[in-house]
Design a protein around this motif. Sequence first.
Motif, PDB file in Angstrom:
ATOM      1  N   THR A   3      46.916  34.706  11.860  1.00 24.04           N
ATOM      2  CA  THR A   3      47.542  35.959  11.460  1.00 24.04           C
ATOM      3  C   THR A   3      46.905  36.552  10.213  1.00 24.04           C
ATOM      4  OG1 THR A   3      49.172  34.732  10.199  1.00 24.04           O
ATOM      5  CG2 THR A   3      49.763  35.356  12.465  1.00 24.04           C
ATOM      6  N   ASP A   4      45.984  35.813   9.541  1.00 23.47           N
ATOM      7  CA  ASP A   4      45.391  36.315   8.311  1.00 23.47           C
ATOM      8  C   ASP A   4      44.046  37.001   8.544  1.00 23.47           C
ATOM      9  OD1 ASP A   4      44.104  34.025   9.031  1.00 23.47           O
ATOM     10  OD2 ASP A   4      43.997  33.178   7.007  1.00 23.47           O
ATOM     11  N   LEU A   5      43.783  37.422   9.769  1.00 26.60           N
ATOM     12  CA  LEU A   5      42.525  38.093  10.079  1.00 26.60           C
ATOM     13  C   LEU A   5      42.553  39.533   9.582  1.00 26.60           C
ATOM     14  CD1 LEU A   5      42.008  36.987  13.787  1.00 26.60           C
ATOM     15  CD2 LEU A   5      40.827  36.096  11.795  1.00 26.60           C
ATOM     16  N   ASP A   6      41.374  40.022   9.176  1.00 25.48           N
ATOM     17  CA  ASP A   6      41.317  41.434   8.852  1.00 25.48           C
ATOM     18  C   ASP A   6      41.443  42.213  10.164  1.00 25.48           C
ATOM     19  OD1 ASP A   6      38.503  42.591   9.713  1.00 25.48           O
ATOM     20  OD2 ASP A   6      38.114  40.585   8.909  1.00 25.48           O
ATOM     21  N   PRO A   7      41.844  43.491  10.106  1.00 29.61           N
ATOM     22  CA  PRO A   7      42.097  44.250  11.340  1.00 29.61           C
ATOM     23  C   PRO A   7      40.917  44.293  12.302  1.00 29.61           C
ATOM     24  CG  PRO A   7      42.972  45.418   9.452  1.00 29.61           C
ATOM     25  CD  PRO A   7      42.209  44.249   8.907  1.00 29.61           C
ATOM     26  N   ALA A   8      39.696  44.455  11.773  1.00 30.27           N
ATOM     27  CA  ALA A   8      38.526  44.521  12.653  1.00 30.27           C
ATOM     28  C   ALA A   8      38.311  43.187  13.364  1.00 30.27           C
ATOM     29  CB  ALA A   8      37.286  44.910  11.857  1.00 30.27           C
ATOM     30  N   SER A  40      48.356  47.183  20.943  1.00 33.24           N
ATOM     31  CA  SER A  40      47.416  46.908  19.857  1.00 33.24           C
ATOM     32  C   SER A  40      47.555  47.978  18.780  1.00 33.24           C
ATOM     33  CB  SER A  40      45.977  46.899  20.385  1.00 33.24           C
ATOM     34  OG  SER A  40      45.069  46.832  19.311  1.00 33.24           O
ATOM     35  N   THR A  41      47.640  47.541  17.555  1.00 31.18           N
ATOM     36  CA  THR A  41      47.754  48.478  16.440  1.00 31.18           C
ATOM     37  C   THR A  41      46.390  48.860  15.874  1.00 31.18           C
ATOM     38  OG1 THR A  41      47.974  46.634  14.891  1.00 31.18           O
ATOM     39  CG2 THR A  41      50.016  47.595  15.785  1.00 31.18           C
ATOM     40  N   HIS A  42      45.319  48.411  16.526  1.00 34.81           N
ATOM     41  CA  HIS A  42      43.977  48.607  15.981  1.00 34.81           C
ATOM     42  C   HIS A  42      43.248  49.810  16.561  1.00 34.81           C
ATOM     43  CE1 HIS A  42      44.756  44.855  14.108  1.00 34.81           C
ATOM     44  NE2 HIS A  42      44.834  44.230  15.248  1.00 34.81           N
ATOM     45  N   ILE A  43      43.841  50.484  17.523  1.00 35.41           N
ATOM     46  CA  ILE A  43      43.263  51.710  18.064  1.00 35.41           C
ATOM     47  C   ILE A  43      44.351  52.787  18.055  1.00 35.41           C
ATOM     48  CG2 ILE A  43      41.551  50.548  19.525  1.00 35.41           C
ATOM     49  CD1 ILE A  43      43.427  51.208  21.925  1.00 35.41           C
ATOM     50  N   PRO A  44      43.951  54.058  17.974  1.00 39.24           N
ATOM     51  CA  PRO A  44      44.964  55.125  17.960  1.00 39.24           C
ATOM     52  C   PRO A  44      45.742  55.174  19.278  1.00 39.24           C
ATOM     53  CG  PRO A  44      42.792  55.967  17.295  1.00 39.24           C
ATOM     54  CD  PRO A  44      42.589  54.575  17.813  1.00 39.24           C
ATOM     55  N   HIS A  45      47.036  55.310  19.182  1.00 41.54           N
ATOM     56  CA  HIS A  45      47.876  55.448  20.378  1.00 41.54           C
ATOM     57  C   HIS A  45      48.198  56.927  20.587  1.00 41.54           C
ATOM     58  CE1 HIS A  45      48.774  51.284  21.645  1.00 41.54           C
ATOM     59  NE2 HIS A  45      48.316  51.055  20.432  1.00 41.54           N
ATOM     60  N   LEU A  46      47.130  57.694  20.749  1.00 44.28           N
ATOM     61  CA  LEU A  46      47.230  59.135  20.958  1.00 44.28           C
ATOM     62  C   LEU A  46      46.455  59.487  22.215  1.00 44.28           C
ATOM     63  CD1 LEU A  46      46.473  60.157  17.268  1.00 44.28           C
ATOM     64  CD2 LEU A  46      48.703  60.305  18.397  1.00 44.28           C
ATOM     65  N   PRO A  47      46.750  60.636  22.829  1.00 43.50           N
ATOM     66  CA  PRO A  47      46.006  61.035  24.035  1.00 43.50           C
ATOM     67  C   PRO A  47      44.514  61.167  23.727  1.00 43.50           C
ATOM     68  CG  PRO A  47      47.947  62.414  23.730  1.00 43.50           C
ATOM     69  CD  PRO A  47      47.811  61.586  22.496  1.00 43.50           C
ATOM     70  N   ALA A  64      34.010  46.717  17.347  1.00 35.66           N
ATOM     71  CA  ALA A  64      34.553  45.377  17.586  1.00 35.66           C
ATOM     72  C   ALA A  64      33.758  44.629  18.652  1.00 35.66           C
ATOM     73  CB  ALA A  64      36.026  45.473  17.983  1.00 35.66           C
ATOM     74  N   LEU A  65      33.310  45.338  19.684  1.00 38.39           N
ATOM     75  CA  LEU A  65      32.532  44.679  20.737  1.00 38.39           C
ATOM     76  C   LEU A  65      31.201  44.149  20.207  1.00 38.39           C
ATOM     77  CD1 LEU A  65      33.196  47.067  23.766  1.00 38.39           C
ATOM     78  CD2 LEU A  65      33.914  44.664  23.560  1.00 38.39           C
ATOM     79  N   TYR A  66      30.514  44.951  19.395  1.00 35.77           N
ATOM     80  CA  TYR A  66      29.246  44.482  18.823  1.00 35.77           C
ATOM     81  C   TYR A  66      29.468  43.341  17.835  1.00 35.77           C
ATOM     82  CZ  TYR A  66      26.283  47.935  21.067  1.00 35.77           C
ATOM     83  OH  TYR A  66      25.585  48.654  22.007  1.00 35.77           O
ATOM     84  N   ARG A  67      30.549  43.399  17.069  1.00 39.23           N
ATOM     85  CA  ARG A  67      30.874  42.277  16.166  1.00 39.23           C
ATOM     86  C   ARG A  67      31.149  41.014  16.974  1.00 39.23           C
ATOM     87  NH1 ARG A  67      34.121  43.770  10.897  1.00 39.23           N
ATOM     88  NH2 ARG A  67      34.868  41.688  11.354  1.00 39.23           N
ATOM     89  N   LEU A  68      31.937  41.168  18.048  1.00 41.12           N
ATOM     90  CA  LEU A  68      32.244  40.016  18.898  1.00 41.12           C
ATOM     91  C   LEU A  68      30.971  39.455  19.521  1.00 41.12           C
ATOM     92  CD1 LEU A  68      34.247  38.133  20.346  1.00 41.12           C
ATOM     93  CD2 LEU A  68      34.515  39.923  22.092  1.00 41.12           C
ATOM     94  N   ARG A  69      30.087  40.339  20.007  1.00 37.78           N
ATOM     95  CA  ARG A  69      28.836  39.873  20.609  1.00 37.78           C
ATOM     96  C   ARG A  69      28.016  39.068  19.600  1.00 37.78           C
ATOM     97  NH1 ARG A  69      24.205  43.833  22.926  1.00 37.78           N
ATOM     98  NH2 ARG A  69      23.695  43.906  20.721  1.00 37.78           N
TER      99      ARG A  69
END
Length: 197
Positions: A3-8, A40-47, A64-69
Amino acid sequence: MTTDLDPAQDLCEHLHVLLRETPQGCSEYQLIQMLKARHSTHIPHLPLKDPLVLFRTHFLLFNALYRLRDQLWAAARGHVSISPLCVQLLPYQAGSQALSEGDTLRDYYLDISHLRDTTEQDVERLLSSFWTRMQGGDEKRAALELFELDQHKALKLADIRLRYRQLVSQHHPDRGGSTERLQSINTAMDILQRYYY
């Protein structure tokens, strides 16, 4: 998941879970919808109709995908194949570390200033520039030639997607292809999907 991860980093972990749950891969749009469905609170929940919201959602996802890769590759735990049409978690295969070097898309998405500094007017200019280039039809012709498809034949998007998957498989750097060629194939697919529905 801690739970102590930064949002990214937390978004990276969420994406890793989703990609493990969809081994066949999924599109960028499907990933966004899955993140929204899991609140998920890490992306906008807007149209996504608003260009700036679309840009920011896309940027956060690809960052996030490039960081994960990078993380999976460094730990020899897997490889994330990234394109708007198909994001897929693949097994790790030892290869050249140079694969992650010189990737302009990766560099762009990992520079968070692009997210912070891009305004609505910038997004509108990008879209306008894109559509101005598209109107000439030369890019469509060039994309079809790159895919080795006959522009005079009646084509469906399914045919183009099949050819795209074949070319990505054939030219992927993990299989001896070049990053530049793969980027050209991705660009061509982005162009063609605007013309074929």
